[in-house]
Design a protein around this motif. Structure first.
Motif, PDB file in Angstrom:
ATOM      1  N   ILE A 123       0.843  -1.194   0.000  1.00  0.00           N
ATOM      2  CA  ILE A 123       0.000   0.000   0.000  1.00  0.00           C
ATOM      3  C   ILE A 123       0.882   1.249   0.000  1.00  0.00           C
ATOM      4  N   ALA A 124       1.940   1.229   0.797  1.00  0.00           N
ATOM      5  CA  ALA A 124       2.832   2.398   0.904  1.00  0.00           C
ATOM      6  C   ALA A 124       3.523   2.711  -0.421  1.00  0.00           C
ATOM      7  N   ALA A 125       3.718   1.688  -1.256  1.00  0.00           N
ATOM      8  CA  ALA A 125       4.355   1.919  -2.553  1.00  0.00           C
ATOM      9  C   ALA A 125       3.330   2.298  -3.619  1.00  0.00           C
ATOM     10  N   PHE A 126       2.132   1.709  -3.515  1.00  0.00           N
ATOM     11  CA  PHE A 126       1.129   1.946  -4.564  1.00  0.00           C
ATOM     12  C   PHE A 126       0.427   3.296  -4.435  1.00  0.00           C
ATOM     13  N   LEU A 127      -0.009   3.634  -3.227  1.00  0.00           N
ATOM     14  CA  LEU A 127      -0.860   4.828  -3.078  1.00  0.00           C
ATOM     15  C   LEU A 127      -0.219   6.130  -3.576  1.00  0.00           C
ATOM     16  N   PRO A 128       1.076   6.388  -3.300  1.00  0.00           N
ATOM     17  CA  PRO A 128       1.668   7.625  -3.830  1.00  0.00           C
ATOM     18  C   PRO A 128       1.592   7.696  -5.355  1.00  0.00           C
ATOM     19  N   ALA A 129       1.825   6.564  -6.018  1.00  0.00           N
ATOM     20  CA  ALA A 129       1.772   6.555  -7.487  1.00  0.00           C
ATOM     21  C   ALA A 129       0.336   6.757  -7.968  1.00  0.00           C
ATOM     22  N   TYR A 130      -0.590   6.055  -7.335  1.00  0.00           N
ATOM     23  CA  TYR A 130      -1.994   6.128  -7.739  1.00  0.00           C
ATOM     24  C   TYR A 130      -2.567   7.524  -7.501  1.00  0.00           C
ATOM     25  N   LEU A 131      -2.353   8.055  -6.298  1.00  0.00           N
ATOM     26  CA  LEU A 131      -2.888   9.390  -5.994  1.00  0.00           C
ATOM     27  C   LEU A 131      -2.160  10.456  -6.813  1.00  0.00           C
ATOM     28  N   GLY A 132      -0.896  10.219  -7.108  1.00  0.00           N
ATOM     29  CA  GLY A 132      -0.152  11.146  -7.970  1.00  0.00           C
ATOM     30  C   GLY A 132      -0.758  11.219  -9.362  1.00  0.00           C
ATOM     31  N   GLN A 133      -1.164  10.064  -9.890  1.00  0.00           N
ATOM     32  CA  GLN A 133      -1.827  10.046 -11.211  1.00  0.00           C
ATOM     33  C   GLN A 133      -3.133  10.822 -11.165  1.00  0.00           C
ATOM     34  N   ILE A 134      -3.928  10.580 -10.138  1.00  0.00           N
ATOM     35  CA  ILE A 134      -5.220  11.262 -10.040  1.00  0.00           C
ATOM     36  C   ILE A 134      -5.014  12.768  -9.878  1.00  0.00           C
TER      37      ILE A 134
END
Ligand SMILES: [Zn+2]
Length: 150
Positions: free
Chosen positions: A119-130
């Protein structure tokens, strides 16, 4: 609408902590996928579909922290329009909206978490895209839509 891009650096630590907590709770209380659900999840790339737990609830979870909750709602990240949410191996679905299409969409997000590693690796990338291109055009969302099984 508040700009998520501006707030993201301040939001991320709290958002990650909240997501990890929600995943832990859901893994303890949610339901395993059916054999068909496991087959679908495997077909769209999930490595460990037996770890997935599904929680059906009247509404998606929202942070208790008032500031985090207001950012999530104010930037349109979470709110009335959303019927599914994936946090790691936890899939949340609003009561009455469980379909094969939505479940496979969310399972593809599980695959994305698996590839990212946490989660700590995915969320920054995902929220960054949004934050940069918006929800509909975010590559992780486009990818999930392309893997829905109707
Ligand atoms: Zn999605």
């Amino acid at each position: 609408m508040t700009s998520l891009a501006t707030l993201l650096p301040q939001v991320l630590p709290g958002a990650i902590g909240w997501a990890q907590e929600q995943e832990l709770k859901a893994l303890a209380t949610g339901a395993a996928l059916t054999p068909q659900g496991i087959a679908d999840a495997r077909a769209l790339g999930v490595l460990a579909p037996e770890k997935i737990r599904v929680v059906i609830a009247p509404a998606l979870p929202l942070p208790d922290d008032a500031w985090l909750r207001s950012v999530a709602l104010g930037t349109g990240l979470l709110g009335p329009g959303f019927t599914g949410l994936t946090l790691g191996y936890a899939i949340f679905i609003v009561h009455g909206h469980l379909t094969r299409r939505l479940l496979t969409h969310e399972c593809r997000h599980v695959h994305q978490y698996e590839i990212a590693g946490s989660i700590a690796a995915f969320l920054p990338a995902y929220l960054g895209q949004i934050a940069t291109v918006g929800y509909d055009a975010a590559p992780f969302e486009v990818d999930a839509r392309q893997h829905e099984i109707l």
